[in-house]
Design a protein around this motif. Sequence first.
Motif, PDB file in Angstrom:
ATOM      1  N   LEU A   1      11.320  11.002  -9.379  1.00 57.31           N
ATOM      2  CA  LEU A   1      10.967  10.266  -8.318  1.00 57.31           C
ATOM      3  C   LEU A   1       9.714   9.151  -8.479  1.00 57.31           C
ATOM      4  O   LEU A   1       9.361   8.541  -7.806  1.00 57.31           O
ATOM      5  N   ASN A   2       9.449   9.266  -9.648  1.00 61.78           N
ATOM      6  CA  ASN A   2       7.993   8.210  -9.911  1.00 61.78           C
ATOM      7  C   ASN A   2       7.909   7.119  -9.562  1.00 61.78           C
ATOM      8  O   ASN A   2       7.014   6.562  -8.760  1.00 61.78           O
ATOM      9  N   SER A   3       8.927   6.171  -9.812  1.00 59.05           N
ATOM     10  CA  SER A   3       8.845   4.822  -9.416  1.00 59.05           C
ATOM     11  C   SER A   3       8.603   4.882  -7.709  1.00 59.05           C
ATOM     12  O   SER A   3       8.227   4.072  -7.146  1.00 59.05           O
ATOM     13  N   GLN A   4       9.561   5.838  -7.138  1.00 59.35           N
ATOM     14  CA  GLN A   4       9.442   5.590  -5.588  1.00 59.35           C
ATOM     15  C   GLN A   4       8.112   6.153  -4.959  1.00 59.35           C
ATOM     16  O   GLN A   4       7.657   5.825  -4.183  1.00 59.35           O
TER      17      GLN A   4
ATOM     18  N   GLU B   1       0.980  14.400 -13.399  1.00 56.92           N
ATOM     19  CA  GLU B   1       2.472  14.240 -14.053  1.00 56.92           C
ATOM     20  C   GLU B   1       3.477  15.020 -13.179  1.00 56.92           C
ATOM     21  O   GLU B   1       4.517  14.747 -12.729  1.00 56.92           O
ATOM     22  N   GLN B   2       2.813  16.049 -12.928  1.00 59.35           N
ATOM     23  CA  GLN B   2       3.569  17.292 -12.162  1.00 59.35           C
ATOM     24  C   GLN B   2       3.801  16.791 -10.931  1.00 59.35           C
ATOM     25  O   GLN B   2       4.937  17.448 -10.149  1.00 59.35           O
ATOM     26  N   THR B   3       2.957  16.173 -10.178  1.00 55.99           N
ATOM     27  CA  THR B   3       3.132  15.674  -8.726  1.00 55.99           C
ATOM     28  C   THR B   3       3.562  14.327  -8.731  1.00 55.99           C
ATOM     29  O   THR B   3       3.511  13.565  -7.482  1.00 55.99           O
ATOM     30  N   ASN B   4       4.086  13.621  -9.782  1.00 52.73           N
ATOM     31  CA  ASN B   4       4.553  12.370  -9.852  1.00 52.73           C
ATOM     32  C   ASN B   4       3.536  11.001  -9.447  1.00 52.73           C
ATOM     33  O   ASN B   4       3.904  10.271  -8.961  1.00 52.73           O
ATOM     34  N   LEU B   5       2.308  11.492  -9.500  1.00 51.80           N
ATOM     35  CA  LEU B   5       1.143  10.680  -9.278  1.00 51.80           C
ATOM     36  C   LEU B   5       0.881   9.802 -10.608  1.00 51.80           C
ATOM     37  O   LEU B   5       0.015   8.922 -10.411  1.00 51.80           O
ATOM     38  N   ASN B   6       1.121  10.236 -11.877  1.00 52.83           N
ATOM     39  CA  ASN B   6       0.610   9.795 -13.055  1.00 52.83           C
ATOM     40  C   ASN B   6       0.991   8.201 -13.225  1.00 52.83           C
ATOM     41  O   ASN B   6      -0.018   7.641 -13.662  1.00 52.83           O
ATOM     42  N   GLU B   7       2.077   7.748 -12.661  1.00 51.08           N
ATOM     43  CA  GLU B   7       2.583   6.527 -12.712  1.00 51.08           C
ATOM     44  C   GLU B   7       1.753   5.503 -11.929  1.00 51.08           C
ATOM     45  O   GLU B   7       1.121   4.656 -12.417  1.00 51.08           O
ATOM     46  N   MET B   8       1.383   5.939 -10.760  1.00 50.82           N
ATOM     47  CA  MET B   8       0.396   5.133  -9.727  1.00 50.82           C
ATOM     48  C   MET B   8      -1.121   5.055 -10.350  1.00 50.82           C
ATOM     49  O   MET B   8      -1.667   3.936 -10.117  1.00 50.82           O
ATOM     50  N   VAL B   9      -1.424   6.302 -10.689  1.00 54.20           N
ATOM     51  CA  VAL B   9      -2.898   6.521 -11.341  1.00 54.20           C
ATOM     52  C   VAL B   9      -2.968   5.715 -12.658  1.00 54.20           C
ATOM     53  O   VAL B   9      -3.972   4.620 -12.766  1.00 54.20           O
ATOM     54  N   SER B  10      -2.187   5.672 -13.482  1.00 50.37           N
ATOM     55  CA  SER B  10      -2.240   4.726 -14.721  1.00 50.37           C
ATOM     56  C   SER B  10      -2.238   3.279 -14.572  1.00 50.37           C
ATOM     57  O   SER B  10      -2.619   2.483 -15.505  1.00 50.37           O
TER      58      SER B  10
ATOM     59  N   CYS C   1      -3.448  16.903  -3.033  1.00 49.32           N
ATOM     60  CA  CYS C   1      -3.649  18.213  -2.657  1.00 49.32           C
ATOM     61  C   CYS C   1      -2.948  19.028  -3.425  1.00 49.32           C
ATOM     62  O   CYS C   1      -3.543  20.349  -3.718  1.00 49.32           O
ATOM     63  N   LEU C   2      -1.659  19.003  -3.591  1.00 46.87           N
ATOM     64  CA  LEU C   2      -1.030  19.718  -4.569  1.00 46.87           C
ATOM     65  C   LEU C   2      -1.385  19.828  -6.005  1.00 46.87           C
ATOM     66  O   LEU C   2      -1.415  20.835  -6.690  1.00 46.87           O
ATOM     67  N   ALA C   3      -1.625  18.666  -6.573  1.00 45.27           N
ATOM     68  CA  ALA C   3      -2.190  18.587  -7.824  1.00 45.27           C
ATOM     69  C   ALA C   3      -3.902  19.482  -8.010  1.00 45.27           C
ATOM     70  O   ALA C   3      -4.065  20.021  -9.030  1.00 45.27           O
ATOM     71  N   ARG C   4      -4.380  19.465  -6.912  1.00 43.69           N
ATOM     72  CA  ARG C   4      -5.761  20.317  -6.921  1.00 43.69           C
ATOM     73  C   ARG C   4      -5.232  21.856  -7.182  1.00 43.69           C
ATOM     74  O   ARG C   4      -5.663  22.498  -8.024  1.00 43.69           O
ATOM     75  N   ALA C   5      -4.244  22.176  -6.428  1.00 41.14           N
ATOM     76  CA  ALA C   5      -3.930  23.604  -6.525  1.00 41.14           C
ATOM     77  C   ALA C   5      -3.136  23.822  -7.726  1.00 41.14           C
ATOM     78  O   ALA C   5      -3.050  25.106  -8.529  1.00 41.14           O
ATOM     79  N   LEU C   6      -2.393  22.701  -8.401  1.00 38.56           N
ATOM     80  CA  LEU C   6      -1.815  22.949  -9.850  1.00 38.56           C
ATOM     81  C   LEU C   6      -2.725  23.129 -10.994  1.00 38.56           C
ATOM     82  O   LEU C   6      -2.898  23.819 -11.810  1.00 38.56           O
ATOM     83  N   LEU C   7      -4.057  22.474 -10.599  1.00 42.08           N
ATOM     84  CA  LEU C   7      -5.158  22.512 -11.702  1.00 42.08           C
ATOM     85  C   LEU C   7      -5.806  23.985 -11.664  1.00 42.08           C
ATOM     86  O   LEU C   7      -5.917  24.527 -12.637  1.00 42.08           O
ATOM     87  N   ARG C   8      -5.825  24.495 -10.279  1.00 41.30           N
ATOM     88  CA  ARG C   8      -6.337  25.937 -10.322  1.00 41.30           C
ATOM     89  C   ARG C   8      -5.433  26.867 -10.683  1.00 41.30           C
ATOM     90  O   ARG C   8      -5.781  27.830 -11.381  1.00 41.30           O
ATOM     91  N   LYS C   9      -4.084  26.835 -10.391  1.00 44.28           N
ATOM     92  CA  LYS C   9      -3.106  27.755 -10.692  1.00 44.28           C
ATOM     93  C   LYS C   9      -3.228  29.201 -10.416  1.00 44.28           C
ATOM     94  O   LYS C   9      -3.433  29.816 -11.509  1.00 44.28           O
ATOM     95  N   THR C  10      -3.767  29.347  -9.342  1.00 40.83           N
ATOM     96  CA  THR C  10      -4.269  30.848  -8.894  1.00 40.83           C
ATOM     97  C   THR C  10      -3.014  31.882  -8.775  1.00 40.83           C
ATOM     98  O   THR C  10      -1.964  31.238  -8.418  1.00 40.83           O
ATOM     99  N   LYS C  11      -3.379  33.136  -8.845  1.00 42.84           N
ATOM    100  CA  LYS C  11      -2.241  34.074  -8.631  1.00 42.84           C
ATOM    101  C   LYS C  11      -1.865  34.018  -7.114  1.00 42.84           C
ATOM    102  O   LYS C  11      -0.916  34.718  -6.621  1.00 42.84           O
TER     103      LYS C  11
END
Length: 1512
Positions: A885-888, A1382-1391, A1417-1427
């Motif tokens: 859904l990147n483009s959207q 990328e995992q949160t489909n924000l990479n295209e918007m930022v790039s 906020c989801l990307a923050r969680a993915l970076l930390r990727k805690t248990k």
Amino acid sequence: MDFMNKTGADQDLNKYLPFCRSKVWDSDITWNTEYPDFTSCFKFTLLIYIPAGILFIGFPFEINKCLTSRHRLIPWGFLNISKIILVSIQIVLAVFELGLILGPGIKQTQLEVSMIVAPVLKIICYSGVIALILLARVKGQVSSGVLFLFWSSLIFTSIPGFRDAIQTMLETERVENSVVMLSLTVIFQYIITVSLFISSFWADQRPKYIDLDDDIDNITPEVFASFPSKLVFYWFETLVRIGWKRVILPEDIWGLKMEDRSKTIVSRWEKFWKPYDQTLTQSKYPSVLVVLVKCYGWDYIPGTLCYLIYCIALFIPPQIVNYIIGFIESDEPFWHGYFYVAVLGIFSFISLVFNHQSWYRQQSIGLRVRTALTAAIYRKSLKLSCGAKNQIPTGETLNMMSIDTQKFYEFVSYINFMWANPLQIILCIYFLWGILGPSSLAGVAVLVMLIPINSYIGRKMNHYQKLQMKKKDQRTKFLDETLNGIKVLKLYAWESSFKQKLLRIRDSEVQSLKKVAFFDAITNFLFICTPFLVAISSFTVYVLVDENNILDPQTAFVALTYFNLLRQPLSKIPMLILLIVQCNVSTKRINKFMNNEELDPLNVTHDEGFDHPVFAEQADFTWDDESKPNLKGISMRVEEGSLVAVVGQVGSGKSSLLSAMLGEMKRVRGAMNLKGKVAYAAQQAWIQNSTLQDNITFGKRFNKDLYDRVIESCALKQDLEMLPGGDQTEIGEKGINLSGGQKQRVSIARSVYSNGSLYLLDDPLSAVDAHVGKHIFKKVIGPKGLLKNKTRVLVTHGVSFLPVVDKIFVMKDGEITESGSYKDLLDKKGAFADFLIQYLTNNEDSENPETETELLDLKFELENTIGKKTLETRLSKERSEKSSLNSQISSLTALESPAKHTSENITNKANFSQLENLKNVGKDLIVTEKTEVGNVKFSIYSYYARSIGYAATIAILVCFTLNQGFAVGSNLWLSRWSNDIRAANDTRLRNMYLGVYGALGVLQSVFVLIGTLLFLIFSLEASKLMHNSMLERILKAPMSFFDTNPLGRILNRFSKDIDAIDSTLPTFVRSWINQLLSAIGTVIAVVFAIPVFILVFIPLVILFVILQKSYITTARQVKRIDSISKSPIFNHFGETLSGSATIRAFDKIEQFELDNQRHIDYNQMFTIPSYLSNKWLGIRIETLTGIFLTLVALFSVIFKGKIDPGLVGLSLSYAVSLSAVVYFLVRDSGDVETNMVSVERIQEYQEVPQEAPFDIPENDPEPEWPEHGEVWFDNYQTRYREGLDLVLKGIDCHILSGEKVGIVGRTGAGKSSLTLALFRLIEPSGGSILIDGIHISQLGLSKLRSRITIIPQDPVLFSGTIRSNLDPFQQFTDSKVWKALEQTNLNEMVSRHQKKLEFEVSQGGENLSVGQRQLICLARALLRKTKVLVLDEATAAVDLETDDLVQATIRSEFVDSTVITIAHRLNTILDSNRVMVLDAGKIAEFDSPQNLMKDTSSIFYGMAKNAGLVAD
């Protein structure tokens, strides 16, 4: 009356009577005699004409004052009746006097025309007085300044005649009866004049009919005070007495005069600003300075005239000193000395009265200027366009209101110095020329040399002042963001990162302050040295240029008196330069703000002549001029009373359309008109810090029937029952003690209660459970709801409501692509069909039975419309695109309204964590700001000295003491030099005296420079230390502190109080030290010259101390209340900024402006007594110093011939300057103590309760902890604060590694409390929580919070880069950050942005949509990727696409993690392994959702049934 003692004619009879038979002035009779008198001509002319002239000049002013009075009819009383009777007797006596003069008793040879004119003039004057008294009574004027001045002048001018009459009465046997009668008449007239003079000290009774503006409770006594009382501020004595007896309370303070109220000031400002306001589109912008001059220029003239008289009167005492020294060295008649002493005393008193009246008027105008600017800034902030608003951070606007307006107040208060200082310097040089001749030009040369140096210093100070204010704005803005997002900071353990950023900004600010301080020290050094440099250069040239020039006591000490007078204006120049620099910077900042673009009221017209409530024709709208139109070609017609829906995919411009209707966007083409009264429900609910009822009624009259219906329809009844104070419960800032759902329902209730005719509803049902949404739609919005007869425009993502709406507008890419009924749009098979297909695709995996039924119906309709085969093809295509859904997603922001998206959800099962905090507290949430009472404690001074450093404090005091010691020493040396007659002839001796005098001056200058530099540098270090420690304590304060203390109150300490410690306090402390040492030096010099003076000095000191104590008890407490009363202004302002769109939509701008004025007036009530206490003290202190000066002169006269003339000159020159020294000493001591309140307030925040330790190194877990994510709750209990009930009561459970657990429960069950407990935002009262076998209460908070992760309900972002929002500690590589994006489909918007990861996020993330914020906020969680991952209804605020993406990402990326979901919507946790049902703080059920659904008696089953998840 010379004729009284004459016995016959001694000159020929003239044909016509002469006007005067003697000279007007005869020195042999008046001055050069042991028995002084005036000529008869002088007595009958000038001594009569002076009071008559005062009355005649003042008469028209008094008439005008009466005619413009707003009051009427003073009751008859003893005072006004007595006055009329006494003045009537005066008229009779004057007539009798005229009869005696014209009668046979006075011989023709003694008669003069002036004798006849005098009683006639008296009759005219007394008749005028009666007329004024009667007119004043009718017009409600209780006192007359003109009459007071008339009686007081008449008393003095009548003394010679009264003395003559007494002498005549003592010699009655030698004079005729008619002369005796005339003498008796004069005596009676004088006695009555004295009586009338005394009576003028009291005001008449209050008028019967008082103007409504002044007829308020506790009106200031000044309004109805007598003229003498106003002159010496005696009316203020009442408050001082209260302060002496007990602590002053807010209710003791008087109300404001009409001219000091915001209502009057704002209307005056608007009168002059409005013409300029209409020219803002021109290239030449108006300046607030020009408008202020027009507003208050004329008001400034009386104060300026008072100060001019003071400046002139200031130079009379040195002349008198000259005469006294001359008197001591000569054989003048002894009465001359007493005359000089009397004149010295009188002029000292006159000068101090004019000085303080001038200051009072200046400060009053300064306060009005501050009020006008504060109100104007507030008013402007409500009119700013979106583009302008985005360019001005909240912190900068707050600084303008708090600091820049204060700089204007200070500048206006001191503005007379701009002309008075040069005038005083010129007059000093003029008089020095008279004493030293051309030698004084050497001193002028010194002054001229300093001009370019000061010019350079002024430019540098201006530069660094601008820099410092810029840094202050940055700090305030970032701190505002930090405090607003404090909960997120704590949950992510980011406090240290944000603290370091704030400290870096503060360090930069302090560096700029130090540079300003350095130049301030240089300026101070130059101007303290200047009088000495002028003196040494002038004396040197004087004695060297001509051997006949002898430095005798009269020359030396009269010149020294002028040099000391020169010190005052010169010492004020550094402060004046600083004030001009600061005010110049503030003027530019306020000008820039006031000239920013405003919302154009013609963006949307409101013509009631249109047929349609909403009409648009080919309208284009944009958020700012720089971008392309965000809405294009908008054409729409909405019928009266219809319900229309606006639908479209994310980013299509739905919210922007409503913003355009509200006039928030700029119209660049076409037309849009709205008809009727608008009501608005924003996508993000805006809640005021007020009661719940006030939030709903929103300033509208309370109607109980309507109110009850609104509460019922908006599903708020149950919430009111649970709130501690019902609808009278105080709601905290930003609705802190309401859940998101409750806030949104209150917002809807507000719009319904407003009873508008056109309702604009911006997706208020987006995050609601289906059954709640249906309830509100049915009861409120729908065809049978409360609003059924109103016109409604509803933005919605929900499809289930669309079939019943009258018309649907479909939006795509900022355009309305289709419009029509539900069936018509389906038949078109266009954009609306695309929207429905996408909705079907996004929800086809739903496990909600009700939703499944809805989707089946929708699918069936689409099959019938576009065909089954076509539908399957389109669905297949949508499913294939669903995984990418990147483009959207990346285009979510382009067309969405910068006005905030919602982060709320509408449900009764909301987060009640804050409410639980309240249950035993009552209905008030916000704690009252603490006010200290009594003296500022010694510990506060000690704390300030400790912050500076004890060694530095001692060094500073030593430097200032040595400076003053060398100053006194140089003057004592000058006294010795002037008395040494050998120095006139002995060149070597003269040079020795000159060399030592110069050396003492140099040492004086060196030590003042060292002391000033040390003090300014170390005081800034102290301020930095206090700021940093306060910041440390605030960031580590528990969340309960932020819930009960408004952010405006905390910001006030970091802005206003820190600014006081940065700039104001050091200035007053330094001045106080200098004035104290100067006063000690003066006393030492006087006692050294006249030892017997110590006997008089002791009682004077006692009186000084009593006055100072009386003053300080009042001033200190008023200052404390004043400081506290500023916070509501900033709280209200911050609240207004966040809700400006709602305020404008409901047309409540005027109401909010009035609220702001009310807050300002409340603050002014305490500010005015604060500076009035200075005036009250100053006039009394200076009276005592005037007595001191008079007594020094009197002792000098009495001990003539017994005291060395050089010492007399020394003591008198010091005594003349003592008045200003002691006044500033006592005033500065008060200012130091009142500004120490800022230190006291900051130290108070050093005692803020703290969370548990951030780091406990000895208990640090392994780096990999937690490896498994197992969570144990062992009999866990907790409460929000001591004294409150438990909110979790014995929680026992074991959550397995990798398990997915949903937590549900009714409102207040403790769901969110469990989350807060896991992150230790609240601490246990019993039991424990273990993660992978480790007690979390034994860990440092940073280790705990950084090793587990939460995705909060509100997606909070901070200004800065994308990277700093994801990884503030720079822990992760760029590649990992890009992977998370990328995992949160924000990479295209930022790039797409040039700066990539350095792309700037605006304040609060307002340049991103809510969906994008949640994905970050989801990307923050993915970076930390805690248990361990906690979801606090993380997708309640986002659209279906984003929700789907977030849920899918969590399932795939956190497959091995333990996921705990706090659910407000049950359908989000139906796929969990287990569901925990909480009830009243206990676990009621804990099993798989399937098992719980099977048990029809379970709580979970009941909740599912209520939510429509179970078929009946």
